[in-house]
Enzyme design. Structure first.
Site, mmCIF file in Angstrom:
data_model
loop_
_atom_site.group_PDB
_atom_site.id
_atom_site.type_symbol
_atom_site.label_atom_id
_atom_site.label_comp_id
_atom_site.label_asym_id
_atom_site.label_seq_id
_atom_site.Cartn_x
_atom_site.Cartn_y
_atom_site.Cartn_z
ATOM 1 N N HIS A 159 34.664 42.795 38.490
ATOM 2 C CA HIS A 159 35.663 41.995 39.203
ATOM 3 C C HIS A 159 35.071 41.288 40.417
ATOM 4 O O HIS A 159 34.003 41.647 40.918
ATOM 5 C CB HIS A 159 36.828 42.890 39.647
ATOM 6 C CG HIS A 159 36.402 43.971 40.604
ATOM 7 N ND1 HIS A 159 36.181 43.749 41.946
ATOM 8 C CD2 HIS A 159 36.129 45.283 40.399
ATOM 9 C CE1 HIS A 159 35.814 44.870 42.528
ATOM 10 N NE2 HIS A 159 35.768 45.824 41.607
ATOM 11 N N GLU A 179 38.122 52.000 37.136
ATOM 12 C CA GLU A 179 37.029 52.540 37.932
ATOM 13 C C GLU A 179 37.101 54.067 37.955
ATOM 14 O O GLU A 179 38.146 54.675 37.647
ATOM 15 C CB GLU A 179 37.105 51.982 39.358
ATOM 16 C CG GLU A 179 35.996 52.424 40.307
ATOM 17 C CD GLU A 179 34.594 52.073 39.822
ATOM 18 O OE1 GLU A 179 34.188 52.626 38.763
ATOM 19 O OE2 GLU A 179 33.905 51.294 40.493
#
EC number: 5.4.2.-
Length: 215
Positions: free
Chosen positions: A9, A82
Protein backbone atom coordinates in the site's frame (compact mmCIF):
# COMPACT_ATOMS: atom_id res chain seq x y z
CA UNK A 1 3.04 -20.00 -16.07
CA UNK A 2 1.01 -17.81 -13.74
CA UNK A 3 2.47 -14.41 -12.89
CA UNK A 4 1.24 -12.75 -9.69
CA UNK A 5 2.13 -9.16 -8.89
CA UNK A 6 2.45 -8.02 -5.26
CA UNK A 7 2.03 -4.37 -4.27
CA UNK A 8 2.44 -2.79 -0.88
CA UNK A 9 0.00 0.00 0.00
CA UNK A 10 0.90 3.68 -0.30
CA UNK A 11 2.44 5.68 2.52
CA UNK A 12 0.05 6.29 5.43
CA UNK A 13 -0.18 8.88 8.16
CA UNK A 14 1.13 6.39 10.71
CA UNK A 15 4.00 5.35 8.43
CA UNK A 16 5.06 8.99 8.41
CA UNK A 17 4.63 9.24 12.19
CA UNK A 18 6.52 5.99 12.83
CA UNK A 19 3.52 4.35 14.48
CA UNK A 20 2.94 0.61 14.51
CA UNK A 21 -0.13 -0.15 12.39
CA UNK A 22 -0.56 -3.89 12.20
CA UNK A 23 -4.27 -4.49 11.64
CA UNK A 24 -5.17 -1.02 12.92
CA UNK A 25 -5.44 1.61 10.23
CA UNK A 26 -4.64 5.14 9.14
CA UNK A 27 -5.34 6.94 5.84
CA UNK A 28 -2.94 7.40 2.96
CA UNK A 29 -0.99 10.66 2.99
CA UNK A 30 -0.92 12.90 -0.09
CA UNK A 31 2.38 11.21 -0.90
CA UNK A 32 0.73 7.81 -0.52
CA UNK A 33 -2.04 8.79 -2.92
CA UNK A 34 0.57 9.89 -5.46
CA UNK A 35 2.48 6.63 -5.05
CA UNK A 36 -0.74 4.69 -5.64
CA UNK A 37 -1.39 6.62 -8.85
CA UNK A 38 2.14 5.88 -10.05
CA UNK A 39 1.87 2.16 -9.33
CA UNK A 40 -1.55 2.19 -11.02
CA UNK A 41 0.03 3.51 -14.21
CA UNK A 42 2.55 0.66 -14.14
CA UNK A 43 -0.18 -1.90 -13.37
CA UNK A 44 -2.17 -0.78 -16.41
CA UNK A 45 0.91 -1.36 -18.58
CA UNK A 46 1.26 -4.87 -17.13
CA UNK A 47 -2.21 -5.92 -18.25
CA UNK A 48 -3.56 -6.75 -14.80
CA UNK A 49 -6.83 -8.72 -14.95
CA UNK A 50 -7.71 -9.20 -11.27
CA UNK A 51 -7.07 -7.09 -8.17
CA UNK A 52 -7.20 -8.84 -4.80
CA UNK A 53 -6.67 -6.69 -1.72
CA UNK A 54 -6.40 -6.86 2.03
CA UNK A 55 -9.62 -5.49 3.49
CA UNK A 56 -7.85 -2.86 5.62
CA UNK A 57 -8.46 0.76 4.66
CA UNK A 58 -4.97 1.64 3.44
CA UNK A 59 -4.82 -1.31 1.07
CA UNK A 60 -8.41 -0.81 -0.09
CA UNK A 61 -7.68 2.80 -1.04
CA UNK A 62 -4.51 1.79 -2.89
CA UNK A 63 -6.42 -0.97 -4.67
CA UNK A 64 -9.22 1.44 -5.65
CA UNK A 65 -6.75 3.71 -7.43
CA UNK A 66 -5.15 0.77 -9.23
CA UNK A 67 -8.53 -0.72 -10.16
CA UNK A 68 -9.69 2.54 -11.70
CA UNK A 69 -6.63 2.58 -13.96
CA UNK A 70 -6.91 -1.09 -14.91
CA UNK A 71 -10.68 -1.32 -15.25
CA UNK A 72 -10.85 -4.21 -12.77
CA UNK A 73 -13.11 -5.06 -9.88
CA UNK A 74 -11.59 -5.56 -6.42
CA UNK A 75 -11.88 -8.76 -4.41
CA UNK A 76 -11.24 -8.21 -0.69
CA UNK A 77 -9.40 -10.99 1.12
CA UNK A 78 -8.71 -10.68 4.88
CA UNK A 79 -5.94 -13.29 4.55
CA UNK A 80 -3.85 -10.50 3.01
CA UNK A 81 -4.01 -8.36 6.16
CA UNK A 82 -0.88 -7.16 7.92
CA UNK A 83 0.58 -9.07 10.86
CA UNK A 84 -1.52 -8.61 13.98
CA UNK A 85 0.79 -6.62 16.26
CA UNK A 86 -1.38 -7.03 19.34
CA UNK A 87 -0.97 -4.56 22.19
CA UNK A 88 1.66 -2.53 20.32
CA UNK A 89 -0.67 -1.34 17.57
CA UNK A 90 -0.99 2.48 17.34
CA UNK A 91 2.19 2.95 19.42
CA UNK A 92 5.03 5.16 18.24
CA UNK A 93 8.04 2.94 17.65
CA UNK A 94 10.31 5.38 19.51
CA UNK A 95 8.15 5.13 22.66
CA UNK A 96 8.49 1.38 23.24
CA UNK A 97 9.91 0.13 26.52
CA UNK A 98 12.81 -2.33 26.46
CA UNK A 99 10.40 -5.21 27.13
CA UNK A 100 8.08 -4.09 24.32
CA UNK A 101 10.96 -3.69 21.90
CA UNK A 102 12.05 -7.24 22.73
CA UNK A 103 8.54 -8.50 21.86
CA UNK A 104 8.78 -6.77 18.50
CA UNK A 105 12.23 -8.12 17.75
CA UNK A 106 11.29 -11.69 18.66
CA UNK A 107 8.95 -11.74 15.67
CA UNK A 108 11.77 -11.46 13.16
CA UNK A 109 15.03 -12.56 14.76
CA UNK A 110 14.75 -16.32 14.46
CA UNK A 111 12.30 -16.98 17.31
CA UNK A 112 9.80 -19.48 15.92
CA UNK A 113 7.04 -18.84 18.43
CA UNK A 114 7.70 -15.14 18.96
CA UNK A 115 4.60 -12.99 19.14
CA UNK A 116 3.47 -9.73 20.67
CA UNK A 117 0.84 -10.22 23.39
CA UNK A 118 -2.62 -10.50 21.77
CA UNK A 119 -0.95 -10.69 18.35
CA UNK A 120 -0.02 -13.46 15.92
CA UNK A 121 3.22 -15.24 15.06
CA UNK A 122 5.11 -14.95 11.78
CA UNK A 123 4.31 -18.61 11.11
CA UNK A 124 0.58 -17.88 11.35
CA UNK A 125 1.06 -14.91 9.03
CA UNK A 126 2.95 -17.05 6.52
CA UNK A 127 0.26 -19.72 6.47
CA UNK A 128 -2.55 -17.31 5.64
CA UNK A 129 -0.50 -15.38 3.06
CA UNK A 130 0.41 -18.61 1.24
CA UNK A 131 -3.23 -19.66 1.36
CA UNK A 132 -4.27 -16.40 -0.30
CA UNK A 133 -1.57 -16.76 -2.95
CA UNK A 134 -2.60 -20.35 -3.69
CA UNK A 135 -6.12 -19.14 -4.44
CA UNK A 136 -4.72 -17.37 -7.50
CA UNK A 137 -4.15 -20.80 -9.06
CA UNK A 138 -7.93 -21.14 -9.33
CA UNK A 139 -8.27 -18.09 -11.61
CA UNK A 140 -9.00 -18.63 -15.33
CA UNK A 141 -6.06 -19.42 -17.59
CA UNK A 142 -4.38 -16.28 -18.86
CA UNK A 143 -5.16 -14.28 -15.71
CA UNK A 144 -2.63 -11.78 -14.40
CA UNK A 145 -3.62 -10.96 -10.81
CA UNK A 146 -2.27 -8.23 -8.56
CA UNK A 147 -2.40 -8.55 -4.76
CA UNK A 148 -2.38 -5.43 -2.58
CA UNK A 149 -1.06 -6.12 0.90
CA UNK A 150 1.38 -4.90 3.56
CA UNK A 151 5.09 -4.65 4.26
CA UNK A 152 5.62 -7.40 6.82
CA UNK A 153 3.02 -9.66 5.20
CA UNK A 154 4.53 -9.41 1.71
CA UNK A 155 8.09 -9.62 3.03
CA UNK A 156 7.19 -12.82 4.86
CA UNK A 157 5.57 -14.27 1.72
CA UNK A 158 8.50 -13.50 -0.56
CA UNK A 159 11.09 -14.66 1.98
CA UNK A 160 9.38 -18.00 2.56
CA UNK A 161 9.06 -18.62 -1.18
CA UNK A 162 12.85 -18.18 -1.28
CA UNK A 163 13.14 -20.92 1.35
CA UNK A 164 13.73 -18.83 4.47
CA UNK A 165 11.73 -19.55 7.62
CA UNK A 166 8.83 -17.19 8.26
CA UNK A 167 10.51 -15.92 11.43
CA UNK A 168 13.91 -15.27 9.82
CA UNK A 169 15.59 -11.93 10.41
CA UNK A 170 14.13 -9.42 7.98
CA UNK A 171 16.56 -8.48 5.23
CA UNK A 172 14.05 -7.63 2.50
CA UNK A 173 12.90 -4.04 2.13
CA UNK A 174 9.56 -3.55 0.40
CA UNK A 175 8.82 0.16 0.28
CA UNK A 176 5.40 1.72 -0.05
CA UNK A 177 3.85 0.92 -3.46
CA UNK A 178 6.79 -1.26 -4.48
CA UNK A 179 6.06 -4.05 -6.95
CA UNK A 180 7.18 -7.65 -6.54
CA UNK A 181 6.35 -10.59 -8.79
CA UNK A 182 6.13 -14.30 -8.08
CA UNK A 183 5.54 -16.95 -10.74
CA UNK A 184 4.06 -20.42 -10.48
CA UNK A 185 5.86 -22.86 -12.76
CA UNK A 186 5.94 -26.57 -13.39
CA UNK A 187 9.23 -27.73 -14.87
CA UNK A 188 11.41 -30.81 -15.05
CA UNK A 189 14.54 -28.67 -15.09
CA UNK A 190 13.73 -25.71 -12.84
CA UNK A 191 12.26 -25.46 -9.36
CA UNK A 192 8.57 -26.31 -9.50
CA UNK A 193 6.06 -24.21 -7.61
CA UNK A 194 6.37 -20.55 -6.68
CA UNK A 195 9.53 -18.64 -7.62
CA UNK A 196 10.45 -14.99 -7.06
CA UNK A 197 10.98 -13.03 -10.26
CA UNK A 198 11.20 -9.50 -8.82
CA UNK A 199 11.15 -8.05 -5.30
CA UNK A 200 10.69 -4.45 -4.23
CA UNK A 201 10.80 -2.69 -7.61
CA UNK A 202 10.32 1.08 -7.14
CA UNK A 203 11.46 2.25 -10.57
CA UNK A 204 7.94 3.58 -11.23
CA UNK A 205 8.04 5.92 -8.22
CA UNK A 206 9.45 9.45 -8.22
CA UNK A 207 10.57 9.38 -4.60
CA UNK A 208 10.23 6.12 -2.64
CA UNK A 209 9.28 6.61 1.00
CA UNK A 210 12.11 5.98 3.42
CA UNK A 211 9.97 3.92 5.73
CA UNK A 212 11.76 1.88 8.36
CA UNK A 213 8.56 0.37 9.79
CA UNK A 214 7.75 -1.67 6.65
CA UNK A 215 4.10 -2.02 7.55
Amino acid sequence: MLQVYLVRHGETQWNAERRIQGQSDSPLTAKGEQQAMQVATRAKELGITHIISSDLGRTRRTAEIIAQACGCDILLDPRLRELNMGVLETRNIDSLTEEEENWRRQLVNGTKDGRIPQGESMLELSERMHSALASCLELPQGSRPLLVSHGIALGCLVSTILGLPAWAERRLRLRNCSISRVDYQESQWLASGWVVETAGDVSHLDAPALDELQR
